[in-house]
Enzyme design. Structure first.
Site, PDB file in Angstrom:
ATOM      1  N   GLN A   1     -24.323  -0.089 -30.082  1.00  0.00           N
ATOM      2  CA  GLN A   1     -23.118  -0.734 -30.604  1.00  0.00           C
ATOM      3  C   GLN A   1     -23.290  -2.245 -30.592  1.00  0.00           C
ATOM      4  OE1 GLN A   1     -20.746   0.697 -26.821  1.00  0.00           O
ATOM      5  NE2 GLN A   1     -19.680  -1.038 -27.709  1.00  0.00           N
ATOM      6  N   GLY A   2     -23.007  -2.878 -31.712  1.00  0.00           N
ATOM      7  CA  GLY A   2     -23.151  -4.327 -31.817  1.00  0.00           C
ATOM      8  C   GLY A   2     -21.790  -5.002 -31.752  1.00  0.00           C
TER       9      GLY A   2
ATOM     10  N   GLU B   1     -14.939   3.489 -23.549  1.00  0.00           N
ATOM     11  CA  GLU B   1     -16.044   2.994 -22.740  1.00  0.00           C
ATOM     12  C   GLU B   1     -15.631   2.873 -21.276  1.00  0.00           C
ATOM     13  OE1 GLU B   1     -17.510  -0.839 -23.945  1.00  0.00           O
ATOM     14  OE2 GLU B   1     -19.372  -0.551 -22.836  1.00  0.00           O
TER      15      GLU B   1
ATOM     16  N   SER C   1     -27.272  -2.439 -25.460  1.00  0.00           N
ATOM     17  CA  SER C   1     -28.035  -1.423 -24.726  1.00  0.00           C
ATOM     18  C   SER C   1     -28.642  -0.438 -25.705  1.00  0.00           C
ATOM     19  CB  SER C   1     -27.133  -0.627 -23.782  1.00  0.00           C
ATOM     20  OG  SER C   1     -26.273  -1.472 -23.097  1.00  0.00           O
TER      21      SER C   1
ATOM     22  N   SER D   1     -20.783  -7.672 -28.697  1.00  0.00           N
ATOM     23  CA  SER D   1     -20.850  -9.022 -28.128  1.00  0.00           C
ATOM     24  C   SER D   1     -21.781  -9.923 -28.923  1.00  0.00           C
ATOM     25  CB  SER D   1     -21.375  -8.959 -26.694  1.00  0.00           C
ATOM     26  OG  SER D   1     -20.515  -8.219 -25.890  1.00  0.00           O
TER      27      SER D   1
ATOM     28  N   GLU E   1     -12.302 -10.222 -14.616  1.00  0.00           N
ATOM     29  CA  GLU E   1     -11.125 -11.052 -14.918  1.00  0.00           C
ATOM     30  C   GLU E   1     -10.379 -10.493 -16.126  1.00  0.00           C
ATOM     31  OE1 GLU E   1     -14.181 -12.238 -14.198  1.00  0.00           O
ATOM     32  OE2 GLU E   1     -13.597 -12.872 -12.195  1.00  0.00           O
TER      33      GLU E   1
END
Lengths: 374, 391
Positions: free
Chosen positions: B128-129, B246, B163, B131, B374
């Site tokens: 998966q693309g 996820e 990944s 970030s 965060e």
């Protein structure tokens, strides 16, 4: 696998919550904590009438025959409202009474406790000794048909209002559990004010206090196993109470963050406050999972029940303190005042941390059960 | 409240255990750096194929798409058993867990027919693309752009932290297709063939020394419009579905993974000595190890509680954020505890096969990947506690 409360359990939860809001609002908690005993007889009778005292005990003793998950449900809601009074003490005493060998004593006294006609407590702790089940220094000497008690117990919860006190003493066969009447000759109950005014503590001195030998509940190994089990039930109550208390502190803080403004903005819009609230949420929910699992495991008698109880007590104790401290900090100045309700919960939780052994004590139990058994 | 496994859950677990006993291959020899070799890729593909043939691929998928309609609890049993038996990592995890379910929701009939069977069989491996170097926590700020040219989108840009990209046949890619619209409303999802001209990748080495992630580069890559997933500029909705899945997915496998670390620590603390006494007899060590045990057990309970809720309500919600914070921060604390208890020697690469160092370093990434701690806390504050949006 279903971790959720069942429908009847949810109904029970709602009815305890409604009852507490109606019969014991925050103002009433404050009034009661200013008294010597923190007890309201009408409130206490109300709790008994609902069947919540001894609801986990057998129906032959007028209990409801429910499990410890239900007991936890009740305790969580009482904790959420910080209800004063001897619920924990009486539950502990009643549980111990039901587990001890003497069915005659159980038949005689349990219905009274369950119906609200009497209140109970257990005198366990002594100066210089912790929560380990070591040999008590208070002695129980049998002579003919009499038992004579001598020695001193401290940090006894609700001793000032108890009609019935189970004393963990040392007898000829080791641990000896004796049923005593705190108002009888030779027994002195002296209030010892502590951090939590909603659950009173006392020092109890026995000076040649005599009770009939028939009042011996159990001795030796039998007494030890009954005491151990009753303490585990007590831990379930205390943990559930801390869950309810943490939930109240979280809800109160989030509510405040949605109304309080600084720098012309709601403080709840600041990430510094949001991160704190998220942490309180995480630890409150985790405490809930730990406490209810312990209740379930103990009811089912799973292999890991003892460990589950120690994990719950260590986790909930640390979490409740964290949630309380964070709640005060997030409130700012108002959270530190006498007038705000936070300190009642913060103090109750500190006392709860100690009850039946603090986090450090229970981590050692976990180590014993897991590392040494590996 | 009843935490016993139901008869169905038990039967599922017993069948699975019996199958795994016969079928789990010998573990891949763990030598740093081999993760990128074609031999390793083949080893993983073989395992994926075996899972499929045994009926253990895509168990949570609907029967209509070749799955078994397994509940989240059964799925979690599967993940836990795979780790418990030291089965190879699942090359198909992104396709099966994230891409497949998304295609089921957002895909056309042609896309479903074309992609889903090949995901299940392990023929197609997916990455998966999401970030980008300048779009981390703020994924919606992504800048990889796609411009329409006839029946193709032409893609240019860079992705990072991808990944499995080195093994992948396809990539689910988020691209910007409207530069004028607010950032969430100009994103489109494309299904990109990794063999397309203009796609290149570079392994990204982590502080732990291994290279599980990659940088992906797109230079004038042509993607047929037929491979667009969902409506143009509606890709953020697709992405949110994936991110929720996820977070909900990882829970049970992380329990078993960290459980193995704690069990190893207990064993070492009982065996190794200091001043002639086993480390496990030192009261301070006992406190530290017991804390690790308690935290891990409470994590297991949190996972079970979330799974039982998920089994009833079906859609993963923000509770996944709580689990993510819990396991990743616990992983760091436990990695630290192990080194505190085991002492000076734990820093050696030769000690415990380098596991102490590996966990200590690798766990730093855990609180960042898949949404930082965060960001997860802000999700809880906003979506669970109802506090105002702060970013």
């Amino acid at each position: 696998m279903d971790f959720d409360l069942s429908k009847p359990q949810k109904l029970l939860q709602q009815s305890v919550r409604d009852f507490c809001q109606r019969e014991c609002p925050a103002e009433r908690v404050r009034e009661l904590m200013e008294t010597d005993t923190a007890i309201d007889d009408v409130l206490w009778q109300g709790i008994a009438d609902q069947g919540w005292i001894g609801l986990h005990l057998a129906e032959e003793y007028d209990g409801l025959g429910l499990g410890l998950v239900e007991l936890a449900v009740v305790a969580e809601e009482l904790g959420r409202a910080c209800v004063p009074g001897p619920f924990l003490s009486t539950t502990w005493a009643a549980t111990l009474l039901s587990l001890s060998g003497s069915s005659a004593l159980a038949e005689k006294h349990l219905p009274q406790l369950i119906e609200g006609a009497g209140k109970g407590t257990v005198a366990f702790l002594e100066e210089g000794a912790g929560w380990c089940l070591s040999q008590p220094q208070v002695t129980a000497t049998v002579s003919g048909s009499q038992v004579t008690l001598n020695g001193k117990k401290h940090l006894v919860t609700d001793a000032g209002v108890a009609d019935l006190m189970i004393v963990a003493a040392r007898g000829e066969q080791g641990l000896c559990l004796v049923l005593a009447d705190p108002s009888s000759d030779g027994v002195t109950v002296e209030a010892t004010p502590g951090i939590d005014s909603t659950r009173k503590l006392a020092q109890v001195t026995f000076a040649d206090a005599t009770v009939p030998a028939a009042n011996i509940l159990a001795q030796g190994a039998e007494a030890e196993s009954a005491l151990k089990r009753s303490r585990q039930v007590g831990i379930v109550v205390v943990c559930a109470e801390m869950v309810g208390s943490s939930q109240w502190m979280l809800d109160t803080t989030v509510e405040y963050a949605k109304t309080r403004k600084q720098f012309d903005q709601l403080i709840g819009s600041f990430q510094a406050i949001q991160l704190k609230c998220a942490d309180m949420f995480l630890q409150t929910e985790s405490s809930r999972a730990a406490a209810y699992y312990a209740a379930w495991a103990l009811t089912e008698g799973t292999e890991d029940a003892e460990r589950a109880v120690s994990i719950a007590k260590s986790y909930c104790s640390d979490a409740a303190r964290f949630v309380g401290g964070t709640a005060v900090q997030a409130h700012g100045g108002i959270g530190f005042t006498w007038e705000h309700g936070l300190h009642l919960y913060y103090k109750r939780n500190k006392a709860n941390e100690f009850l039946f052994g603090d986090a450090t004590y229970h981590r050692e139990q976990i180590a014993r059960l897991t590392i040494d058994a590996a | 409240m009843d935490l016993n496994l139901t008869a169905d859950e038990k039967a599922f677990r017993d069948d699975l255990r019996a199958w795994l006993k016969e079928n789990v291959p010998e573990p891949w020899p763990a030598t740093l750096g081999t993760e990128q070799t074609p031999e390793y890729a083949q080893y993983l593909r073989d395992w994926q194929r075996k899972l499929f043939e045994g009926g253990w691929a895509g168990v949570s998928w609907p029967k209509a798409y070749g799955g078994r309609d397994a509940t989240p609890i059964q799925q979690s049993i599967l993940l836990a058993e795979l780790i418990r038996t030291h089965a190879p990592e699942q090359l198909g995890v992104i396709g099966e867990g994230l891409v497949g379910p998304t295609i089921m929701v957002a895909g056309t009939d042609e896309q479903k027919a074309r992609f889903l069977p090949r995901i299940l069989s392990g023929e197609d491996v997916w990455c998966q693309g999401f970030s980008e170097p300048n779009a981390g926590s703020d994924v919606a700020a992504l800048g990889t752009k796609a411009v329409r040219d006839g029946d193709d989108w032409v893609v240019n840009g860079q992705k990072i932290w991808t990944s499995f990209a080195q093994f992948s046949d396809w990539c689910l890619l988020l691209v910007r297709t409207d530069f004028e619209a607010p950032k969430h409303k100009g994103i489109t999802t494309l299904l990109v063939d990794m063999k397309s001209p203009g796609v290149s990748l570079r392994p990204l080495r982590q502080m732990s020394g291994d290279s599980g992630f990659n940088e992906l580069f797109f230079t004038d890559v042509r993607v047929p419009v037929a491979n667009q997933l969902g409506e143009t500029n509606n890709g953020w909705r697709v992405a949110i579905t994936i991110l929720m899945n996820e977070r909900a997915n990882l829970g049970s496998s992380m329990f078993v993974f960290i459980d193995q670390a704690v069990k190893g620590l207990i064993e070492q603390a009982r065996t190794l000595t200091k001043n002639g006494k086993p480390l496990s007899e030192d009261p301070v060590n006992r406190q530290k190890i017991a804390q690790a045990i308690a935290e891990l057990e409470v994590y297991r309970l949190n996972v079970d509680r979330a799974l039982s809720g998920l089994t009833k309500n079906q859609t993963p919600g923000p509770e996944g954020s709580m689990l993510k914070i819990y396991w990743s921060e616990m992983y760091q604390r436990i990695a630290q505890t192990a080194m505190e208890v085991l002492g000076d020697v734990s820093q050696l690469a030769g000690f415990d096969n380098g596991n102490c160092i590996y966990r200590y370093l690798r766990s730093r990434g855990s609180t960042i990947e898949g949404g930082t701690s965060e960001i997860q806390r802000l999700i809880i504050a906003e979506r669970v506690l109802g506090l105002p949006k702060s970013y």
